[in-house]
Design a protein around this motif. Structure first.
Motif, PDB file in Angstrom:
ATOM      1  N   PHE A 142       0.800  -1.228   0.000  1.00 28.67           N
ATOM      2  CA  PHE A 142       0.000   0.000   0.000  1.00 28.67           C
ATOM      3  C   PHE A 142       0.834   1.281   0.000  1.00 28.67           C
ATOM      4  CE2 PHE A 142      -2.862  -3.210   1.815  1.00 28.67           C
ATOM      5  CZ  PHE A 142      -3.979  -3.020   1.010  1.00 28.67           C
ATOM      6  N   LYS A 143       2.052   1.217   0.494  1.00 26.04           N
ATOM      7  CA  LYS A 143       2.904   2.413   0.530  1.00 26.04           C
ATOM      8  C   LYS A 143       4.015   2.339  -0.491  1.00 26.04           C
ATOM      9  CE  LYS A 143       5.518   5.223   3.897  1.00 26.04           C
ATOM     10  NZ  LYS A 143       6.850   5.221   3.303  1.00 26.04           N
ATOM     11  N   GLY A 144       4.497   1.127  -0.710  1.00 24.56           N
ATOM     12  CA  GLY A 144       5.575   0.936  -1.665  1.00 24.56           C
ATOM     13  C   GLY A 144       6.921   1.334  -1.101  1.00 24.56           C
ATOM     14  N   PHE A 145       7.950   1.205  -1.946  1.00 24.14           N
ATOM     15  CA  PHE A 145       9.319   1.543  -1.549  1.00 24.14           C
ATOM     16  C   PHE A 145       9.651   2.949  -2.037  1.00 24.14           C
ATOM     17  CE2 PHE A 145       9.153  -3.019  -1.551  1.00 24.14           C
ATOM     18  CZ  PHE A 145       9.970  -3.402  -0.491  1.00 24.14           C
ATOM     19  N   SER A 146      10.197   3.756  -1.157  1.00 25.18           N
ATOM     20  CA  SER A 146      10.607   5.107  -1.536  1.00 25.18           C
ATOM     21  C   SER A 146      12.123   5.167  -1.620  1.00 25.18           C
ATOM     22  CB  SER A 146      10.102   6.130  -0.503  1.00 25.18           C
ATOM     23  OG  SER A 146      10.626   7.412  -0.799  1.00 25.18           O
ATOM     24  N   TYR A 147      12.629   5.440  -2.833  1.00 26.19           N
ATOM     25  CA  TYR A 147      14.077   5.512  -3.027  1.00 26.19           C
ATOM     26  C   TYR A 147      14.538   6.954  -3.251  1.00 26.19           C
ATOM     27  CZ  TYR A 147      13.671   0.473  -3.654  1.00 26.19           C
ATOM     28  OH  TYR A 147      13.406  -0.869  -3.464  1.00 26.19           O
ATOM     29  N   GLU A 148      13.671   7.916  -3.008  1.00 27.04           N
ATOM     30  CA  GLU A 148      14.013   9.328  -3.216  1.00 27.04           C
ATOM     31  C   GLU A 148      15.095   9.765  -2.232  1.00 27.04           C
ATOM     32  OE1 GLU A 148      12.058  13.781  -2.813  1.00 27.04           O
ATOM     33  OE2 GLU A 148      10.792  12.000  -2.591  1.00 27.04           O
ATOM     34  N   VAL A 149      16.139  10.382  -2.758  1.00 30.84           N
ATOM     35  CA  VAL A 149      17.218  10.893  -1.907  1.00 30.84           C
ATOM     36  C   VAL A 149      17.552  12.328  -2.304  1.00 30.84           C
ATOM     37  CG1 VAL A 149      18.275   8.682  -1.290  1.00 30.84           C
ATOM     38  CG2 VAL A 149      18.890   9.788  -3.452  1.00 30.84           C
ATOM     39  N   ASN A 150      16.536  13.083  -2.639  1.00 32.68           N
ATOM     40  CA  ASN A 150      16.719  14.489  -3.031  1.00 32.68           C
ATOM     41  C   ASN A 150      16.853  15.342  -1.774  1.00 32.68           C
ATOM     42  OD1 ASN A 150      16.830  16.863  -4.457  1.00 32.68           O
ATOM     43  ND2 ASN A 150      14.584  17.016  -4.686  1.00 32.68           N
ATOM     44  N   PHE A 151      18.094  15.549  -1.340  1.00 35.18           N
ATOM     45  CA  PHE A 151      18.335  16.238  -0.080  1.00 35.18           C
ATOM     46  C   PHE A 151      18.074  17.739  -0.213  1.00 35.18           C
ATOM     47  CE2 PHE A 151      21.270  12.530   0.198  1.00 35.18           C
ATOM     48  CZ  PHE A 151      20.634  11.903   1.252  1.00 35.18           C
ATOM     49  N   LYS A 152      17.460  18.291   0.818  1.00 42.82           N
ATOM     50  CA  LYS A 152      17.192  19.721   0.914  1.00 42.82           C
ATOM     51  C   LYS A 152      18.038  20.311   2.039  1.00 42.82           C
ATOM     52  CE  LYS A 152      13.740  19.309  -2.067  1.00 42.82           C
ATOM     53  NZ  LYS A 152      13.768  19.883  -3.422  1.00 42.82           N
ATOM     54  N   SER A 153      18.171  21.627   2.027  1.00 41.93           N
ATOM     55  CA  SER A 153      18.988  22.281   3.059  1.00 41.93           C
ATOM     56  C   SER A 153      18.429  22.042   4.454  1.00 41.93           C
ATOM     57  CB  SER A 153      19.077  23.782   2.781  1.00 41.93           C
ATOM     58  OG  SER A 153      17.778  24.366   2.744  1.00 41.93           O
ATOM     59  N   TYR A 154      17.094  21.981   4.571  1.00 43.66           N
ATOM     60  CA  TYR A 154      16.489  21.798   5.889  1.00 43.66           C
ATOM     61  C   TYR A 154      16.650  20.371   6.419  1.00 43.66           C
ATOM     62  CZ  TYR A 154      12.604  20.112   2.965  1.00 43.66           C
ATOM     63  OH  TYR A 154      11.841  19.450   2.034  1.00 43.66           O
ATOM     64  N   ASP A 155      17.130  19.459   5.569  1.00 44.80           N
ATOM     65  CA  ASP A 155      17.342  18.086   6.030  1.00 44.80           C
ATOM     66  C   ASP A 155      18.450  18.006   7.078  1.00 44.80           C
ATOM     67  OD1 ASP A 155      15.354  16.868   4.536  1.00 44.80           O
ATOM     68  OD2 ASP A 155      16.642  16.631   2.780  1.00 44.80           O
ATOM     69  N   SER A 156      19.303  19.034   7.110  1.00 42.98           N
ATOM     70  CA  SER A 156      20.343  19.063   8.145  1.00 42.98           C
ATOM     71  C   SER A 156      19.722  19.132   9.537  1.00 42.98           C
ATOM     72  CB  SER A 156      21.278  20.254   7.931  1.00 42.98           C
ATOM     73  OG  SER A 156      20.550  21.479   7.969  1.00 42.98           O
ATOM     74  N   LEU A 157      18.528  19.712   9.627  1.00 42.49           N
ATOM     75  CA  LEU A 157      17.821  19.767  10.916  1.00 42.49           C
ATOM     76  C   LEU A 157      17.377  18.377  11.353  1.00 42.49           C
ATOM     77  CD1 LEU A 157      15.618  22.963  10.354  1.00 42.49           C
ATOM     78  CD2 LEU A 157      17.758  22.768  11.651  1.00 42.49           C
TER      79      LEU A 157
END
Length: 294
Positions: A32-47
């Motif tokens: 129902f959710k599947g696999f997420s392989y997205e690794v598009n890092f954003k600046s706020y991901d440092s938080l």
């Protein structure tokens, strides 16, 4: 520990139940959710990474308190314990059992899952799960005998335990997706393993007489910060004296030394190396040979 002594399938049934539960949950999440392989890092991901760092020691500390039933009513305590046991992968029941051995036999190489005597820190960090399994196996054979039936049970325990860990890793991957699995879950997990290992390594020392002693550590920025986040994790002497207190830093410290283990024979072990030296010295293996432990 009483249930473990009475029921030879105490841990096996738990691991099998976990395998079934997480296999079903993972299948549902994948469907129902599947696999997420997205690794598009954003600046706020440092938080997000910062949050994982700030939480170092918190999940393990609360899990540790759940093992002592210090977290509210029994149902709430065990529910939180199961969640955090899943977060830390090894499960609530096995962690609790191993920790009770640690309190009953502190620093005794025969039944303490993680006596740091003779270990290098790096080896100590990567050894607790395997060492705990060795201690539980030793106790299991003591209570139920060493025969083909009990050896088969132990073998199945290890198999289902390892499968359950793999399924929990998959579960958290499906929950977080690749990106947040990498930048939140993994740092949180690794730092908790590091901090919890260091608490046990640094507070269980060998004194000048060669005996094991448990101490509190509270001075310095690192200890002050981790004691705040982990509810007094490094106040380990206080914790062993009064394990039913949620935050041992609130206890008035005793002036008496806490001697946890006095070796019956000479157990001279290598001096502890610096924390970050890449040595893999196995203290438990050395002590087991000296004490003729199987």
């Amino acid at each position: 520990m009483n249930k473990f002594k009475k029921n030879p399938n105490y841990l096996l049934s738990y691991s099998i139940a976990h395998c079934i539960f997480f296999a079903v949950i993972c299948l549902l999440l994948a469907a129902f959710k599947g696999f997420s392989y997205e690794v598009n890092f954003k600046s706020y991901d440092s938080l997000v990474v910062l949050l994982a760092i700030i939480l170092c020691g918190l999940p393990s500390s609360v899990l540790h308190n759940c093992a002592h039933r210090n977290v509210g009513p029994r149902f709430t305590n065990d529910l939180i314990g199961e969640f955090l046991g899943t977060l830390m992968l090894y499960g609530y029941r096995g962690f609790t059992l191993g920790h009770m051995f640690h309190h009953k036999y502190p620093d005794n190489p025969e039944f303490d899952p993680h006596p740091p005597r003779g270990y290098s820190f790096l080896r100590f960090v990567i050894s607790p799960v395997k060492a705990t399994l060795i201690i539980i196996e030793r106790a299991y054979f003591k209570f139920f005998g060493n025969n083909s039936k009990t050896r088969a049970n132990i073998s199945m325990q290890k198999t289902f335990f390892n499968v359950s860990i793999a399924l929990k890793v998959l579960f958290w991957f499906l929950v977080f997706g690749l990106k947040y699995f990498l930048i939140f879950y993994l740092p949180l997990y690794v730092l908790n393993i590091f901090v919890f290992a260091h608490i046990n390594y640094a507070t269980h020392i060998e004194n000048s007489e060669g005996n094991s002693e448990i101490i509190n550590l509270k001075d310095g920025l690192y200890y002050k910060f981790v004691n705040l986040v982990s509810f007094g994790g490094y106040y380990h002497k206080n914790h062993h004296l009064r394990p039913q207190v949620f935050n041992p830093s609130k206890i008035i410290e005793s002036d008496e030394n806490y001697i946890s283990y006095v070796p019956e024979i000479d157990l001279k072990t290598p001096k502890r190396s610096k924390i970050f030296e890449l040595k893999l010295v196995n203290g438990l293996e050395q002590l087991s040979k000296k004490l003729n432990l199987e």
